[in-house]
Design an enzyme around this catalytic site. Structure first.
Site, PDB file in Angstrom:
ATOM      1  N   ASP A 251       0.964  -1.168   0.013  1.00  0.00           N
ATOM      2  CA  ASP A 251      -0.046  -0.168   0.060  1.00  0.00           C
ATOM      3  C   ASP A 251       0.744   1.113   0.160  1.00  0.00           C
ATOM      4  OD1 ASP A 251      -2.371  -1.457   0.056  1.00  0.00           O
ATOM      5  OD2 ASP A 251      -2.546  -1.338   2.319  1.00  0.00           O
TER       6      ASP A 251
ATOM      7  N   LYS B  19      -2.989   3.694  -3.256  1.00  0.00           N
ATOM      8  CA  LYS B  19      -4.000   4.699  -4.141  1.00  0.00           C
ATOM      9  C   LYS B  19      -2.990   5.966  -4.339  1.00  0.00           C
ATOM     10  CE  LYS B  19      -8.195   2.813  -2.829  1.00  0.00           C
ATOM     11  NZ  LYS B  19      -9.398   2.950  -1.998  1.00  0.00           N
TER      12      LYS B  19
ATOM     13  N   MET C 142      -8.083   8.863   9.473  1.00  0.00           N
ATOM     14  CA  MET C 142      -8.075   9.770   8.319  1.00  0.00           C
ATOM     15  C   MET C 142      -9.350  10.754   8.439  1.00  0.00           C
ATOM     16  SD  MET C 142      -6.101   8.112   6.496  1.00  0.00           S
ATOM     17  CE  MET C 142      -5.953   8.482   4.804  1.00  0.00           C
TER      18      MET C 142
END
Lengths: 259, 259
Positions: free
Chosen positions: A41, A63, A177
């Site tokens: 990741d 991402k 987050m």
């Protein structure tokens, strides 16, 4: 001690922890060093990947990798195909695979293909964040309930929390987050009856060189996150347990903001 | 890489993880190997202590050490006195110091005495338990809220949970030291509206040689814990996220009980 838990054609989902390579478990370090291929990741730190064997392939599927991000089905297919080709596969995930790690999808894909898959836990960001801040997430007799949520919901969905339950004095809330959700969290908790004076700690880039610890009160939470970059992993910690410890500064620079 | 973060006359509160010495972080292993004296909890496995330096003192302060257990104030005093005598002190705690670890008391005692104290996070038992069970604690889009509670409350106090909030479909509940509380948890959650069919996983001795994974439904939870010994650390995991993965048995023996 010999280990025979990572044969060819098998997959380990491995928690990489919060970023500091010293916060990997010893088991994770061994699995990374044994892997033929590692799918990692974006939040996995480069120093973690240095533990891979010289000939191992390290492939970003994150991402924030600069390339177009891979969707979950593509990641599932990559992992399964590598294992079916006989490789020892590590799927390296930031933090702990059990917590906001989309682990169920990858386990299901492996099992559907008949590929052996196991999980190695990791230090989750909330644990690393409070350790850096010098406090805990629970307090004996006062804060015995701890809730983790992620503010990275499906696009457009409101933050779906049990505000009334979280407004109870003594409950600790960790929002993963959480930068963009800070104003909502503060507003809803106060509306549900939580004191505006409840201590909050915001930890940015926990355990990484750019780590910042920002302290304040629930009433100032929206203000506290204003200087944090959009892409910096941000943990919001709310509750009596995260109150700044008495007795002076911690070992790191701490920005204290009082509402 | 040289480390200068553990000078004489300082204290590290270190998470020992769930018991398997491979589930220590690399940082915890280094701190243990550097310490002059280690004060450890009963739940810390003997294999973890083997990492101590040859001349280091390892002193049990745990409640299951066979001797009369030390109260928290005595532990605080021991740690502080050792540091003031110039020793490198590790206070080794099962799991993660941030979660049900009474960390705030020890940090406060050190700070009151002017002793430098820092925290090294550990793998918490819930993470180790679900990793062993081959599942996760959250599910993308379905189970985005995760609550940890301890059933080891103050003697005689009822289990103080937000049952209505936890009865929401998709919420995951992890109950630490949950054996005795199993019947209450099941009864209250169902009374608050949670489906009796909600998956549960009970993990005993997570990551240790005597590890057992018992699966069932909320309606059978009280029955599932019947064969567990009183002293065996028991984690109750409740929610859709801990449903048994499809595709056959995991790598470990799994006792499946359907209500």
């Amino acid at each position: 001690m010999p280990h025979d838990d990572f044969p060819p054609a098998s997959v380990w989902l491995v928690g990489a922890g919060p970023g500091d390579p010293e916060l990997l478990t010893r088991k994770a370090a061994r699995l990374i060093a044994t892997a033929d291929v590692i799918y990692y990741d974006a939040l996995v730190g480069p120093a973690v990947l240095e533990l891979a064997a010289a000939g191992a392939e390290c492939i970003s599927v994150g991402k924030r990798s600069g390339r177009h991000s891979k969707d979950q089905a593509s990641i599932d297919a990559l992992i399964v195909a590598a294992a079916l080709a006989g490789q020892r596969v590590v799927r390296l995930k930031g933090g702990d695979p059990a917590i906001f790690g989309r682990t169920a999808e990858e386990v299901a894909a492996c099992r559907a293909a008949g590929v052996a898959v196991r999980i190695c836990p990791g230090i989750t960001a909330a644990s690393a964040a409070v350790a850096a801040a010098g406090t805990a997430l629970t307090l004996r007799g006062q804060a015995r309930r701890l809730t983790f949520v992620t503010a990275h919901a499906r696009a457009g969905e409101p933050l779906d929390l049990d505000w009334a339950g979280l407004a109870t004095e003594g409950a600790t809330l960790a929002v993963y987050m959480g930068r963009a959700a800070a104003a909502t969290v503060a507003q809803q908790l106060v509306a549900a009856g939580r004191s505006a004076d409840t201590p909050v700690t915001v930890v940015v880039n926990a355990s990484l060189p750019g780590e910042r610890i920002i302290r304040g009160r629930l009433s100032s939470l929206a203000f506290l996150v204003e200087t944090i970059g959009e892409r910096d992993p941000t943990m919001l910690l709310v509750g009596e347990a995260v109150r700044a410890p008495a007795g002076g500064a911690t070992h790191r620079a701490v920005a204290a903001v009082q509402a």
